[in-house]
Motif scaffolding. Structure first.
Motif, PDB file in Angstrom:
ATOM      1  N   THR A   1      11.505   5.429   2.880  1.00  0.00           N
ATOM      2  CA  THR A   1      12.153   6.536   3.589  1.00  0.00           C
ATOM      3  C   THR A   1      13.110   6.016   4.657  1.00  0.00           C
ATOM      4  OG1 THR A   1      10.222   7.939   3.195  1.00  0.00           O
ATOM      5  CG2 THR A   1      11.724   8.621   4.942  1.00  0.00           C
TER       6      THR A   1
ATOM      7  N   GLN B   1       0.868  -1.169   0.000  1.00  0.00           N
ATOM      8  CA  GLN B   1       0.000   0.000   0.000  1.00  0.00           C
ATOM      9  C   GLN B   1       0.908   1.223   0.000  1.00  0.00           C
ATOM     10  OE1 GLN B   1      -2.112  -0.671   3.609  1.00  0.00           O
ATOM     11  NE2 GLN B   1      -3.344  -2.328   2.774  1.00  0.00           N
ATOM     12  N   PRO B   2       0.447   2.336  -0.567  1.00  0.00           N
ATOM     13  CA  PRO B   2       1.323   3.510  -0.728  1.00  0.00           C
ATOM     14  C   PRO B   2       1.981   4.008   0.562  1.00  0.00           C
ATOM     15  CG  PRO B   2      -0.694   3.815  -1.974  1.00  0.00           C
ATOM     16  CD  PRO B   2      -0.863   2.556  -1.179  1.00  0.00           C
ATOM     17  N   GLU B   3       1.213   4.194   1.618  1.00  0.00           N
ATOM     18  CA  GLU B   3       1.778   4.766   2.845  1.00  0.00           C
ATOM     19  C   GLU B   3       2.861   3.883   3.478  1.00  0.00           C
ATOM     20  OE1 GLU B   3      -1.722   5.567   5.089  1.00  0.00           O
ATOM     21  OE2 GLU B   3      -2.263   7.281   3.843  1.00  0.00           O
ATOM     22  N   PRO B   4       2.605   2.583   3.683  1.00  0.00           N
ATOM     23  CA  PRO B   4       3.678   1.745   4.240  1.00  0.00           C
ATOM     24  C   PRO B   4       4.893   1.658   3.316  1.00  0.00           C
ATOM     25  CG  PRO B   4       1.564   0.619   4.436  1.00  0.00           C
ATOM     26  CD  PRO B   4       1.341   1.838   3.590  1.00  0.00           C
TER      27      PRO B   4
ATOM     28  N   ILE C   1       5.992   3.949   1.167  1.00  0.00           N
ATOM     29  CA  ILE C   1       6.728   5.215   1.245  1.00  0.00           C
ATOM     30  C   ILE C   1       7.488   5.299   2.572  1.00  0.00           C
ATOM     31  CG2 ILE C   1       6.471   7.734   1.422  1.00  0.00           C
ATOM     32  CD1 ILE C   1       4.160   7.451  -0.637  1.00  0.00           C
ATOM     33  N   GLY C   2       6.842   4.876   3.654  1.00  0.00           N
ATOM     34  CA  GLY C   2       7.504   4.871   4.954  1.00  0.00           C
ATOM     35  C   GLY C   2       8.711   3.949   4.964  1.00  0.00           C
TER      36      GLY C   2
END
Length: 127
Positions: free
Chosen positions: A96, A87-90, A92-93
């Motif tokens: 990072t 999923q995008p948020e995990p 991206i996290g």
């Protein structure tokens, strides 16, 4: 010991150490597949610095190859082991955090290499 083998073994050690920190922080249990995956990931990340031995490639491209190969390996292994949800948020996290850890380790090795070069140059000037 062969420089590539030494680098690969260092990668395994660094990757395993980072994984142990995450296991302690998040109190997770891992099995054989995950342990093997961490070793494989560390080995690939430790092997990729071989690109720095190629003189005709500019340093920024070497860094992109090293970082890109490490990220690709991380996401393949983390997907296989279901460490990061797709999923995008995990993602991206994870990207990072991974990039920050990579940069810190890369800078540590850069500083060590600069210090070693200075020592060698000092010894050469004395001769």
């Amino acid at each position: 010991m062969n420089k590539t083998l030494k680098s690969t073994l260092q990668g395994i050690g660094i990757g395993s150490s980072i994984m142990l920190i995450f296991i302690a922080i998040f109190e997770v249990t891992i099995g054989f597949q995950e342990v093997f995956s961490v070793y494989l990931f560390g080995a690939v990340c430790g092997f990729l610095p071989i690109v720095y031995e190629v003189d005709r490639i500019p340093l920024p491209f070497k860094l992109i190859i090293h970082l890109g190969g490490s990220i690709l390996t991380f996401f393949i292994i983390s997907t296989i082991n279901h460490w990061v949800p797709l999923q995008p948020e995990p993602l991206i996290g994870a990207l990072t955090v991974f990039t920050l850890i990579f940069i810190v380790i890369w800078l540590i090795f850069l500083i060590i290499n600069i210090q070693q070069s200075k020592k060698i140059n000092t010894k050469l000037k004395k001769m």
